[in-house]
Enzyme design. Sequence first.
Site, PDB file in Angstrom:
ATOM      1  N   PRO A  89      22.978 -13.673 -29.125  1.00 53.99           N
ATOM      2  CA  PRO A  89      24.280 -13.069 -29.431  1.00 53.99           C
ATOM      3  C   PRO A  89      25.068 -13.874 -30.472  1.00 53.99           C
ATOM      4  O   PRO A  89      26.034 -13.377 -31.042  1.00 53.99           O
ATOM      5  CB  PRO A  89      25.005 -13.038 -28.089  1.00 53.99           C
ATOM      6  CG  PRO A  89      24.137 -13.711 -27.102  1.00 53.99           C
ATOM      7  CD  PRO A  89      22.816 -14.003 -27.713  1.00 53.99           C
ATOM      8  N   GLU A 116      21.742 -18.869 -20.109  1.00 51.82           N
ATOM      9  CA  GLU A 116      22.976 -19.113 -20.863  1.00 51.82           C
ATOM     10  C   GLU A 116      22.676 -19.444 -22.316  1.00 51.82           C
ATOM     11  O   GLU A 116      23.573 -19.519 -23.131  1.00 51.82           O
ATOM     12  CB  GLU A 116      23.792 -20.235 -20.229  1.00 51.82           C
ATOM     13  CG  GLU A 116      24.319 -19.915 -18.847  1.00 51.82           C
ATOM     14  CD  GLU A 116      25.137 -18.630 -18.799  1.00 51.82           C
ATOM     15  OE1 GLU A 116      26.116 -18.530 -19.562  1.00 51.82           O
ATOM     16  OE2 GLU A 116      24.774 -17.733 -18.016  1.00 51.82           O
ATOM     17  N   ARG A 154       9.871   1.455 -38.743  1.00 53.89           N
ATOM     18  CA  ARG A 154      10.101   2.731 -39.430  1.00 53.89           C
ATOM     19  C   ARG A 154      10.053   2.595 -40.937  1.00 53.89           C
ATOM     20  O   ARG A 154       9.862   3.576 -41.638  1.00 53.89           O
ATOM     21  CB  ARG A 154      11.483   3.295 -39.037  1.00 53.89           C
ATOM     22  CG  ARG A 154      11.614   3.612 -37.578  1.00 53.89           C
ATOM     23  CD  ARG A 154      13.044   4.019 -37.231  1.00 53.89           C
ATOM     24  NE  ARG A 154      13.537   5.113 -38.042  1.00 53.89           N
ATOM     25  CZ  ARG A 154      13.210   6.388 -37.866  1.00 53.89           C
ATOM     26  NH1 ARG A 154      12.423   6.734 -36.882  1.00 53.89           N
ATOM     27  NH2 ARG A 154      13.702   7.314 -38.666  1.00 53.89           N
ATOM     28  N   ASP A 169      17.756   8.993 -43.540  1.00 53.17           N
ATOM     29  CA  ASP A 169      18.399   8.469 -42.336  1.00 53.17           C
ATOM     30  C   ASP A 169      19.802   7.942 -42.658  1.00 53.17           C
ATOM     31  O   ASP A 169      20.008   7.366 -43.714  1.00 53.17           O
ATOM     32  CB  ASP A 169      17.635   7.252 -41.794  1.00 53.17           C
ATOM     33  CG  ASP A 169      16.414   7.644 -40.987  1.00 53.17           C
ATOM     34  OD1 ASP A 169      16.209   8.840 -40.774  1.00 53.17           O
ATOM     35  OD2 ASP A 169      15.688   6.724 -40.572  1.00 53.17           O
TER      36      ASP A 169
HETATM   37 CL1  6GU Z   1      19.761 -10.781 -29.502  1.00 54.21          CL
HETATM   38  N1  6GU Z   1      20.525 -11.412 -27.055  1.00 54.21           N
HETATM   39  C1  6GU Z   1      21.360 -11.327 -26.022  1.00 54.21           C
HETATM   40  N2  6GU Z   1      21.095 -12.024 -24.918  1.00 54.21           N
HETATM   41  N3  6GU Z   1      22.452 -10.588 -26.030  1.00 54.21           N
HETATM   42  C2  6GU Z   1      22.689  -9.898 -27.134  1.00 54.21           C
HETATM   43  C3  6GU Z   1      21.863  -9.921 -28.254  1.00 54.21           C
HETATM   44  C4  6GU Z   1      20.764 -10.714 -28.183  1.00 54.21           C
HETATM   45  N4  6GU Z   1      22.387  -9.138 -29.201  1.00 54.21           N
HETATM   46  C5  6GU Z   1      23.484  -8.634 -28.672  1.00 54.21           C
HETATM   47  N5  6GU Z   1      23.684  -9.093 -27.437  1.00 54.21           N
END
Ligand code: 6GU
Length: 230
Positions: A89, A116, A154, A169
């Site tokens: 994230p 975590e 794709r 697209d």
């Molecule tokens: Cl790549 N991993 C995690 N754990 N949460 C996420 C993500 C990735 N992308 C958005 N949320």
Amino acid sequence: MRFDVLTLFPEMFPGYVSQSILAKAIQRKIISIHTHDFRQWTTDKHHSVDDRPFGGGPGMVIKPEPVVECVESVRPLADQAGRIVLLTPQGRKLTQPVVEELATEERLILICGRYEGIDQRVVDLLEPDEISIGDYILNGGEVAAMVLIDAVLRLIPGVLGDAESHVDDSFSSGNRLLESAQYTRPREYRGLTVPDVLLSGNHQEVERWRAEQSLAKTKQRRADLLDDTN
Ligand code: 6GU
């Protein structure tokens, strides 16, 4: 194109990989997907992949050794070094331009994080391209890796048949509009009818209607796409 996926949950992938477009691309040897369980690269007798964070705090952190050593073992399995991607994230956001960039690689090594987070030394040593699929938190990178593979695939020549063509697209380069509504038979369903223009047989009128619908829908829902600075 070759995908190597490093994960603690390789069993999450076979169902996804068996879907038709992907299965056909694998059968035709256009792509290959290899999963690697990095728990197999643990050295202690309990095969622990995670440990408590230094400095305290909730949750567990993935240890550096199994991930780094798994990458080092997997890398020589193909000629191309490939690009290492860490799904996290904290990464840059996966957008269609990023997908287009990744699709130029011959090989991607995807590391799926969990818990975590992952020890910073993994990032310092492997210098992965850190990628997030959006602003929300998943339990791990596996679903994100599938999203990335699905989007990249794709764009690989030969993966899509004419029927699934992606040239217009939404979000592809040069097209930043949402698609207009689509209809198929029956012409009337529960009192709802198909717009007359689509039944007119006049291709020019149909194209004009679709373009107008596309623009109106984009203005209403995603005005941000009309601003080139995004
Ligand atoms: Cl790549 N991993 C995690 N754990 N949460 C996420 C993500 C990735 N992308 C958005 N949320």
